[in-house]
Design an enzyme around this catalytic site. Structure first.
Site, PDB file in Angstrom:
ATOM      1  N   ALA A 123       0.873  -1.184   0.000  1.00 45.84           N
ATOM      2  CA  ALA A 123       0.000   0.000   0.000  1.00 45.84           C
ATOM      3  C   ALA A 123       0.904   1.226   0.000  1.00 45.84           C
ATOM      4  O   ALA A 123       1.182   1.814   1.043  1.00 45.84           O
ATOM      5  CB  ALA A 123      -0.928  -0.013   1.220  1.00 45.84           C
ATOM      6  N   ALA A 124       1.372   1.609  -1.182  1.00 47.25           N
ATOM      7  CA  ALA A 124       2.583   2.431  -1.294  1.00 47.25           C
ATOM      8  C   ALA A 124       2.389   3.943  -1.243  1.00 47.25           C
ATOM      9  O   ALA A 124       3.288   4.665  -0.825  1.00 47.25           O
ATOM     10  CB  ALA A 124       3.318   2.069  -2.586  1.00 47.25           C
ATOM     11  N   ALA A 125       1.251   4.456  -1.726  1.00 47.73           N
ATOM     12  CA  ALA A 125       1.093   5.914  -1.819  1.00 47.73           C
ATOM     13  C   ALA A 125       1.147   6.551  -0.428  1.00 47.73           C
ATOM     14  O   ALA A 125       0.704   5.943   0.540  1.00 47.73           O
ATOM     15  CB  ALA A 125      -0.231   6.257  -2.501  1.00 47.73           C
ATOM     16  N   SER A 128       6.436   7.786   0.410  1.00 50.29           N
ATOM     17  CA  SER A 128       7.487   8.144   1.371  1.00 50.29           C
ATOM     18  C   SER A 128       8.413   6.963   1.640  1.00 50.29           C
ATOM     19  O   SER A 128       9.643   7.071   1.498  1.00 50.29           O
ATOM     20  CB  SER A 128       6.858   8.589   2.704  1.00 50.29           C
ATOM     21  OG  SER A 128       5.847   9.541   2.494  1.00 50.29           O
ATOM     22  N   GLU A 147      -0.869   0.415  -5.317  1.00 48.28           N
ATOM     23  CA  GLU A 147      -1.814   1.389  -4.750  1.00 48.28           C
ATOM     24  C   GLU A 147      -3.163   1.203  -5.422  1.00 48.28           C
ATOM     25  O   GLU A 147      -3.257   1.195  -6.645  1.00 48.28           O
ATOM     26  CB  GLU A 147      -1.312   2.829  -4.956  1.00 48.28           C
ATOM     27  CG  GLU A 147      -2.270   3.903  -4.524  1.00 48.28           C
ATOM     28  CD  GLU A 147      -2.735   3.759  -3.092  1.00 48.28           C
ATOM     29  OE1 GLU A 147      -3.957   3.862  -2.876  1.00 48.28           O
ATOM     30  OE2 GLU A 147      -1.899   3.534  -2.195  1.00 48.28           O
ATOM     31  N   ASP A 192       2.558  -1.753   5.086  1.00 44.42           N
ATOM     32  CA  ASP A 192       2.137  -0.588   5.870  1.00 44.42           C
ATOM     33  C   ASP A 192       0.651  -0.386   5.574  1.00 44.42           C
ATOM     34  O   ASP A 192       0.287   0.257   4.589  1.00 44.42           O
ATOM     35  CB  ASP A 192       2.968   0.637   5.469  1.00 44.42           C
ATOM     36  CG  ASP A 192       2.663   1.848   6.327  1.00 44.42           C
ATOM     37  OD1 ASP A 192       2.836   1.758   7.554  1.00 44.42           O
ATOM     38  OD2 ASP A 192       2.245   2.886   5.779  1.00 44.42           O
ATOM     39  N   CYS A 246      -0.139   3.279  11.526  1.00 41.07           N
ATOM     40  CA  CYS A 246      -0.003   4.550  12.244  1.00 41.07           C
ATOM     41  C   CYS A 246      -1.165   4.685  13.234  1.00 41.07           C
ATOM     42  O   CYS A 246      -1.736   5.753  13.403  1.00 41.07           O
ATOM     43  CB  CYS A 246       0.063   5.734  11.288  1.00 41.07           C
ATOM     44  SG  CYS A 246      -1.366   5.916  10.192  1.00 41.07           S
TER      45      CYS A 246
END
Length: 315
Positions: A123-125, A128, A147, A192, A246
């Site tokens: 889930a790259a976008a 960063s 993404e 992530d 997060c």
């Protein structure tokens, strides 16, 4: 500055109750202070285009005060500059640096991607961590950056191009199906996952709180398990995966990892990172090795995060 009392008043009662159910009162106070504190600007140098010593010399010339980061030589904490100030600089516009919270830099550091490896970012976008991984690999090897959202994928492509990370292929797809299409292929996987964002709440930004609910936490934990299964399938035997969020609750963190231990052949690995903002994950009533994962508490330097390093065992 907003007080803890104000924070308790302005946050959803369900969130406050959830924090007290999960943490001791002193830790909840730390979290609430973190929600109230204005964050320092943090960044990393893009080593594909620049180096940390040139960056530090440049900041000294323009009177920007900074502090090094003990666990990452290429990161800086700025003491007297906001993000909007940095965004005016040519080194930002030309992709020599990347504005990024320190917590977001931890998963790639833990993943330890090597030159020539094949890496999946599920889930790259906005890119960063993806571009950080490319710089750590010195632009050699292969990264598949996935993404699902087209607009976010376009932002990802923009950041990849600006950073000069030319080993990254962008794919627009649901992460849940990747593992069935590309099996046992990647040396490393960064997972992530989409999460409820309890670690990135700032009390003065209502948008950071708006989407949170216990119902959303429940929904996301189910998605996270599906993404974990897909990432596991895509990973080579003996390969390394980093699972990160997060958010702060156990349902999206420890309970996902405990479920994974019970359903897949995996081993939880030690993390060699130290900071006063890091605490061990909870293992009470769960598999004992889960305590090897870390939870990052929100503060002036850090957003709240959870990071776990996992090895896929051979059949």
């Amino acid at each position: 500055m907003t007080s803890i009392k104000d924070a308790r008043r302005r946050l959803p009662q369900e969130l406050i109750d959830s924090l007290y159910d999960t943490f001791t009162e002193p830790i909840v106070d730390k979290i609430l202070y973190g929600y109230c504190d204005e964050k320092y600007t943090t960044l990393r140098v893009n080593t594909l285009k620049y180096d940390i010593h040139s960056l530090m010399n440049y900041f000294k010339q323009i009177n920007i005060k900074f502090e090094r980061v003990s666990w990452y030589n290429d990161a800086l904490i700025l003491k007297n500059a906001k993000e909007k100030d940095i965004q005016k600089l040519d080194i930002y516009k030309n992709g020599y640096i990347y504005l990024q919270n320190l917590s977001s830099m931890i998963p790639p550091i833990v993943l330890e991607p090597k030159e020539g490896e094949k890496v999946l970012d599920v889930a790259a976008a906005p890119g960063s961590k993806t571009t950080q991984i490319a710089s750590m690999m010195k632009n050699t090897g292969y990264i598949l950056a996935n993404e699902v959202d087209h607009i976010r994928a376009e932002r990802l492509r923009h950041n990849i191009q600006l950073q000069g990370a030319n080993i990254i292929e962008v794919r627009e797809s649901r992460g849940e199906i990747l593992g069935d299409e590309i099996k046992d292929y990647f040396d490393k996987v960064l997972l992530d996952v989409p999460c409820s964002g309890e670690g990135i709440i700032t009390i003065d930004n209502p948008k950071s709180i708006r989407g949170w609910s216990l119902k959303e936490v429940e929904k996301l934990s189910k998605l996270q398990k599906k993404l974990f299964e897909s990432a596991y399938k895509a990973l080579k035997p003996n390969g390394i995966m980093v699972y990160s969020t997060c958010t702060l609750n156990k349902k999206e963190n420890e309970l996902v990892i405990d479920w994974a231990i019970n359903n897949f052949k995996i081993k939880i690995l030690d993390l060699n990172l130290k900071s006063n903002s890091f605490i061990n994950a909870f293992s009470d009533g769960l598999h004992k090795d889960i305590k090897k994962a870390i939870r990052v508490l929100p503060s002036k330097e850090y957003e709240g995060f959870f990071v776990c390093k996992i090895q896929k065992l051979a059949p």
